[in-house]
Design a protein around this motif. Structure first.
Motif, short mmCIF file in Angstrom:
data_model
loop_
_atom_site.label_atom_id
_atom_site.label_comp_id
_atom_site.label_asym_id
_atom_site.label_seq_id
_atom_site.Cartn_x
_atom_site.Cartn_y
_atom_site.Cartn_z
N ASN B 12 0.71 -1.01 -0.34
CA ASN B 12 -0.40 0.04 0.04
C ASN B 12 1.07 0.95 0.03
N VAL B 19 2.47 -0.54 4.34
CA VAL B 19 3.35 -1.40 6.04
C VAL B 19 5.11 -1.78 4.90
N PRO B 40 8.63 -13.84 13.35
CA PRO B 40 7.23 -14.52 13.77
C PRO B 40 6.79 -13.43 13.09
N GLY B 42 4.09 -12.07 10.58
CA GLY B 42 3.69 -10.67 10.55
C GLY B 42 5.89 -9.96 10.24
N SER B 43 6.68 -10.76 10.53
CA SER B 43 8.27 -10.63 10.30
C SER B 43 8.48 -10.16 8.71
N GLY B 44 7.80 -10.97 7.08
CA GLY B 44 8.11 -10.15 6.23
C GLY B 44 8.84 -11.82 5.48
N THR B 46 6.45 -14.29 4.18
CA THR B 46 5.74 -14.69 2.85
C THR B 46 6.02 -13.32 2.31
N GLU B 168 4.32 -21.66 4.24
CA GLU B 168 4.41 -22.56 5.92
C GLU B 168 3.66 -23.80 4.96
N ARG C 382 -2.13 -15.03 0.77
CA ARG C 382 -2.12 -14.47 2.03
C ARG C 382 -3.33 -15.29 3.00
N1 ATP Z 1 -0.62 -7.06 0.90
C1 ATP Z 1 -0.89 -6.64 1.78
N2 ATP Z 1 -1.67 -5.55 2.42
C2 ATP Z 1 -0.91 -5.22 3.48
N3 ATP Z 1 -0.52 -6.06 3.78
C3 ATP Z 1 -0.33 -7.12 4.51
C4 ATP Z 1 -0.28 -7.46 2.64
N4 ATP Z 1 1.18 -8.85 2.80
C5 ATP Z 1 1.38 -8.26 4.23
N5 ATP Z 1 0.85 -7.96 5.34
C6 ATP Z 1 1.47 -6.97 5.71
O1 ATP Z 1 2.77 -6.92 5.86
C7 ATP Z 1 3.59 -7.66 6.78
C8 ATP Z 1 4.62 -8.71 6.53
O2 ATP Z 1 3.94 -9.62 6.02
P1 ATP Z 1 3.78 -11.07 5.95
O3 ATP Z 1 2.75 -12.13 5.67
O4 ATP Z 1 5.10 -11.04 5.02
O5 ATP Z 1 4.44 -12.13 7.05
P2 ATP Z 1 4.79 -13.39 7.20
O6 ATP Z 1 6.62 -13.45 8.33
O7 ATP Z 1 4.43 -14.46 6.55
O8 ATP Z 1 4.02 -13.73 8.50
P3 ATP Z 1 2.58 -15.19 8.98
O9 ATP Z 1 3.73 -15.89 10.14
O10 ATP Z 1 2.11 -14.71 9.61
O11 ATP Z 1 2.52 -15.34 7.94
C9 ATP Z 1 2.21 -7.71 8.07
O12 ATP Z 1 2.71 -6.54 9.08
C10 ATP Z 1 0.96 -7.52 6.79
O13 ATP Z 1 0.50 -6.95 7.96
#
Ligand code: ATP
Ligand code: MG
Lengths: 332, 240, 382
Positions: B12, B19, B40, B42-44, B46, B168, C382
């Motif tokens: 966004n 973010v 953890p 939300g660490s990014g 994915t 995952e 997602r």
């Molecule tokens: N499409 C999106 N739009 C807005 N924010 C996003 C989007 N995808 C991820 N985020 C935000 O980016 C940050 C990283 O997300 P991401 O999914 O990469 O984390 P993650 O490490 O895979 O988490 P999890 O272990 O919960 O899967 C998070 O704060 C998430 O809310």
């Protein structure tokens, strides 16, 4: 105005095409100003995504326009019965002053559409979309043509007056008359046939064996355009009489009638297609092979040339067939 | 090898809810190894995977696949690279409902224009290899968790990619299936595939098939640990 | 090229599956689309069938027809009218015509009985002979050289030798035509020569003189109604233009409504569908593949709707005499008391119909299709 479903269909197609062409032209302006393939900016990504929409819409419009050309001619031929003096599509086109221009511009739309599609295809092969600017600049030429075609068709159809007495092929395409059509008819059939066959052979040979020079290639495109007109002239002066089996009937439209087995479509289609391929290939040569297409572009052009060569030979073959089949002897 | 140079991804961008999901990450991921991303929620992780797998473009920075710069490609060619290079195993497997297992496996190869018969034979052979010959024509939503997992793996392999990317993959699986998954990964690694897995799951990072563990936090790389080296060191110690 | 074809085959394959998976919605779309095509096709088929009839009628119609009116109704023209008319300068080929309708109870069909005009030498019949249209030949199962038996209104049986059967392509008018000699005709309907003719036909040497001739006729024969071929043509054209125009305008509104409907349907992508597109893109489909797939979806729906709609319209117009459109197009009945249409549908009409229906549909769905196709592939993560 004649309320005829085919006319409504053509008007609908023309209106839709014009709207799409204008929208595409507006988008083209944005592309020309902001396109930067190396940038990953949000704007560039938006533009890139929108190209999918614009390209798809244009493809649909262009296919539609090609169909519309056939429908236009076919319908004009059929409407000839409504007009005193009309015997084929030509008479219908001559009912008012807009018919012929509408028809010629429609042919222009056909050829430019085909060339654009070829250019688009080449552009989408290169990882950096090397021809995007050229492609959209080309659209700025294409759009006015489509709009003009739409306007002319509307004028033409809205002003179709069944009370008009029109003149048809036997009056216009006669060597004794004056004007362009008469001159075309008066061309020496022997010369015409020489041009037609040797031209087709020469172009096919050049297309097949000119993998070399870039400017030769460009020339080839120009020759393709030139040959198109000469071939039409040759059809008028020589092939048509063979098909009608009378030395004095030169009309290029009557060929499309059912009573001649729609031979006209068979004759014109390869010629039009080959011309479009030649023009497209020539344009690509003029633009030059960008780095990202060093290998693929020549291969693509070669494919275009091969197809064009085959089509030229097909055109010549069909022309020859009409002559051999005919009972008419024009040249001893 | 995949190389990331100062890669940043902002979701966004330019909006109030922006973010920074991946923040200035530089990283090398070796070929023919199993790399695990952990960290953890939300660490990014994915988000980083989507960048590596050409599912999304980085906001900044560059990503190289061998010697090819893949981060700046237009979408059309990014897709081409993705199709040819990466096989994906998603968290919820993401099979298409209503299609059979076989059709799901064939799906990624449709755009290549391979002939239907050849493609079908190839997909069937893959499914057979995963012990799913009998379940081939079953609708995907009727498959069990373990079967769905194997169909997902087969789908990831249909275009014979050099890289396997799994997000995952074991989140909702019981221990037996996790073990099975690890065995599949081992076989793939042996077959010369390069594998990247994100996982919260200790059963994954502790598996001996893993070569390297990358730990993320708040979009940054916290540490890169070479576990095969560690093991080798441990082994040496034991031998001594 | 082969790759391209094979890719399209895959896309179609997938699309068909996708259409079936979302049966409810797609059937609804198909139903509405079919209905639209049915209506448009009915109008164009009917329009062209009627034009065809008109043309056929005009081919046969004499330049000027003179009818006798008694109390405002059509009556037989006295035989001396022929002589009176022949005094008019410029009028030629004056001849009394005998024609009428006859209901054949044996097969339940209406025939047009007629004495061939004297100038039509190829249609000449002698006493006891008959020329019939192909429809009658089919109905009564008679062949050339066979005999046609007709029971006259007064109960007399006529045995007529069939000397010729008019071929199918010779216009609708001939399908139910029975041509017999004047003597037979008069005997059949119990008419004496003094009763006169059904009406009187004539031609005018110079078409510019027609108004003058018409004027003279009304002066000589005050009770006569004079109909020129131009009149018929104009009536046809008028009725054609505005009636068909109104119907088409109505249908254009329907078409716009339909385009909005299609747009709406294509825009309302369910979460499930969006996810599906995301999966396709994630596993290697390109945006243009998704667009092509979606266009195939529209194309297949169009194709089915077109086939169903056009077939239904064909049945409607030619088997059920366009009963649904009759109230709107009733004007025809004035010109054509007995109208059963010859099935004529040509390529041009079908192409036109395809143009008119498929273009709005495709254009209306294009933007939603594109919007769906640019779904980000990373939504599946997602
Ligand atoms: N499409 C999106 N739009 C807005 N924010 C996003 C989007 N995808 C991820 N985020 C935000 O980016 C940050 C990283 O997300 P991401 O999914 O990469 O984390 P993650 O490490 O895979 O988490 P999890 O272990 O919960 O899967 C998070 O704060 C998430 O809310
Ligand atoms: Mg995650």
């Amino acid at each position: 105005m004649i309320f005829d479903p085919p006319i409504l269909a053509l008007l609908l197609a023309a209106a839709v095409s014009a709207v799409v062409a204008i929208a595409a032209a507006l988008f083209a302006v944005r592309v020309l100003r902001h396109w930067d393939i190396r940038s990953g900016s949000a704007l560039q990504i938006r533009l890139e995504r929108r190209t999918y929409l614009v390209t798809t819409a244009l493809k649909i419009v262009m296919v539609m326009q090609m169909a519309a050309l056939a429908l236009f001619v076919h319908n004009a031929d059929r409407m000839a019965i409504l007009f005193t003096g009309a015997m084929c599509a030509l008479g219908t086109l001559n009912v008012n002053q807009w018919g012929m221009p509408a028809f010629l511009v429609q042919i222009g739309v056909f050829l430019t559409s085909a060339v654009w599609l070829l250019l688009n295809r080449a552009d989408e092969m290169g990882r950096d979309y090397p021809f995007t600017r050229a492609k959209y600049a080309f659209l700025l030429l294409f759009a006015p043509l489509v709009v003009a075609s739409a306007i002319l068709q509307w004028l033409y159809f809205l002003n179709l007056d069944p009370n008009v007495i029109t003149s048809c092929c036997s009056k216009l395409f006669t060597p004794e008359g004056s004007g362009l059509q008469a001159d075309l008819s008066a061309m020496d059939p022997k010369l015409a046939l020489i041009i037609l066959f040797s031209g087709a052979g020469l172009l096919a040979a050049l297309a097949l064996f000119s993998s070399a020079g870039r400017w030769l290639h460009v020339m080839l495109g120009i020759l393709g355009g030139l040959y198109f007109m000469l071939a039409i002239a040759a059809i008028i002066s020589a092939i048509a009489p063979y098909i009608y089996e009378t030395p004095n009937h030169h009309c290029p439209f009557c060929l499309l009638k059912p009573q001649y087995g729609f031979i006209g479509y068979l004759l014109y289609l390869p010629l039009f297609a080959a011309t479009a391929l030649m023009l497209g290939s020539g344009l690509l040569a003029a633009l030059g092979a960008p780095k990202s297409l060093q290998q693929r572009l020549p291969a693509y052009q070669k494919r275009l040339n091969w197809s064009a060569a085959v089509l030229y030979l097909a055109f010549a073959g069909i022309a020859l067939y009409t002559i051999l089949r005919s009972h008419l002897i024009l040249i001893g | 090898m995949i190389r990331l140079e100062h890669v940043t991804r902002i979701h966004n961008e330019g909006r109030p809810n922006a973010v920074v999901a991946v923040n200035d990450v530089s990283l090398e991921i070796p070929k023919e190894r199993v790399t695990v991303l952990r960290g953890p929620s939300g660490s990014g992780k994915t988000t980083l995977l989507t960048l590596i797998g050409c599912l999304a473009r980085p906001t900044q920075g560059r990503i190289w696949l061998d010697d090819e710069l893949i981060s700046a490609l237009p979408e059309r060619f990014m897709t081409e690279v993705r199709r040819r290079t990466f096989g994906f195993i998603f968290q919820r497997f993401n099979l298409i409902r209503g299609l059979s297992a076989l059709e799901n496996v064939m799906l990624p190869a449709y755009p290549t224009g391979e002939s239907h018969a050849a493609l079908k034979a190839r997909a069937a052979a893959l499914l057979e290899r995963f012990g799913l010959k009998a379940r081939m024509h079953e609708k995907s939503e009727l498959l069990s968790g373990g079967e769905a997992q194997r169909v997902a793996i087969a789908r990831a392999l249909i275009n014979d990619p050099a890289w396997i990317i799994a997000d995952e993959p074991t989140a909702s699986l019981d221990t037996a299936l996790v073990d099975q998954f690890i065995e599949e990964m081992r076989a793939l690694k042996k077959a010369g595939k390069s594998i990247i897995i994100t996982s919260h799951d200790p059963r994954i990072w502790q598996a001996d098939v893993v070569d390297r563990i990358v730990t993320m936090q708040d979009g940054h790389i916290l540490s890169v640990e070479d576990v095969s080296a560690r093991e080798r060191a441990e082994e040496k110690e034991q031998n001594a | 090229m082969r790759r391209w074809l094979s890719r399209q085959a895959h896309l179609i394959d997938f699309t068909l599956g996708a259409l079936l998976r979302r049966k409810g919605r797609n059937l609804m779309m198909l139903a509405v689309y079919t209905l639209i095509i049915f209506m448009l096709a009915s109008v164009t088929f009917l329009g062209s069938a009627l034009r065809f009839e008109a043309k056929a009628a005009l081919n046969y119609a004499p330049e000027v027809t003179v009818q006798n009116l008694i109390m405002g109704r059509h009556a037989l023209s006295p035989p001396d009218w022929v002589k009176k008319l022949s005094r008019i300068r410029g009028a030629r080929n004056i001849h009394g015509r005998l024609w009428g309708y006859f209901y054949d109870q044996a097969v339940g069909a209406n025939y047009t009985l007629m004495v061939p005009p004297p100038r039509a030498r190829d249609l000449a019949v002698n006493l006891g002979e008959v020329i019939i249209g192909h429809a009658i030949a089919d109905l009564r199962k008679v062949r050339q050289g066979g005999y046609l038996f007709l029971l006259s209104p007064s109960g007399k049986l006529f045995k007529l030798k069939v000397i010729r059967i008019l071929p199918e392509d010779s216009a609708l008018l001939s399908a139910d035509l029975v041509l017999i000699s004047e003597t037979d005709y008069r005997a059949f309907f119990n008419l004496t020569p003094e009763d006169g003719y059904t009406d009187i036909a004539l031609t005018v040497r110079n078409s510019n003189e027609i108004p003058t001739v018409v004027n003279k006729i009304t002066r000589i024969l005050p009770t006569a109604r004079v109909i020129t071929r131009e009149d018929i043509l104009r009536t046809y054209e008028n009725v054609f233009s505005w009636r068909e125009g109104i119907v088409l305008a109505m249908l254009a509104t329907a078409l716009v409504a339909f385009a909005i409907f299609a747009f709406d349907k294509a825009s309302g992508l369910s979460a499930e569908e969006r996810r599906e597109i995301g999966i396709l893109k994630a596993v290697g489909w390109e945006t243009s593949d998704v667009i092509a797939m979606k266009l195939w979806e529209g194309g297949l729906i169009s194709a089915f709707a077109f086939i169903f709609g056009a077939a239904a319209a064909y049945a409607h117009v030619f088997l059920f005499d366009a009963s649904l459109l009759a109230p709107v197009l009733k004007g025809w009945a004035v010109l054509y008391p007995d109208f059963s249409l010859t099935p004529v549908v040509d390529r041009l009409q079908l192409i036109t119909l395809a143009f008119i229906t498929i273009i709005p549909f495709t254009i209306a769905t294009l933007v939603p299709v594109w919007k769906a196709a640019i779904t980000d592939p990373d939504i599946v993560m997602r």
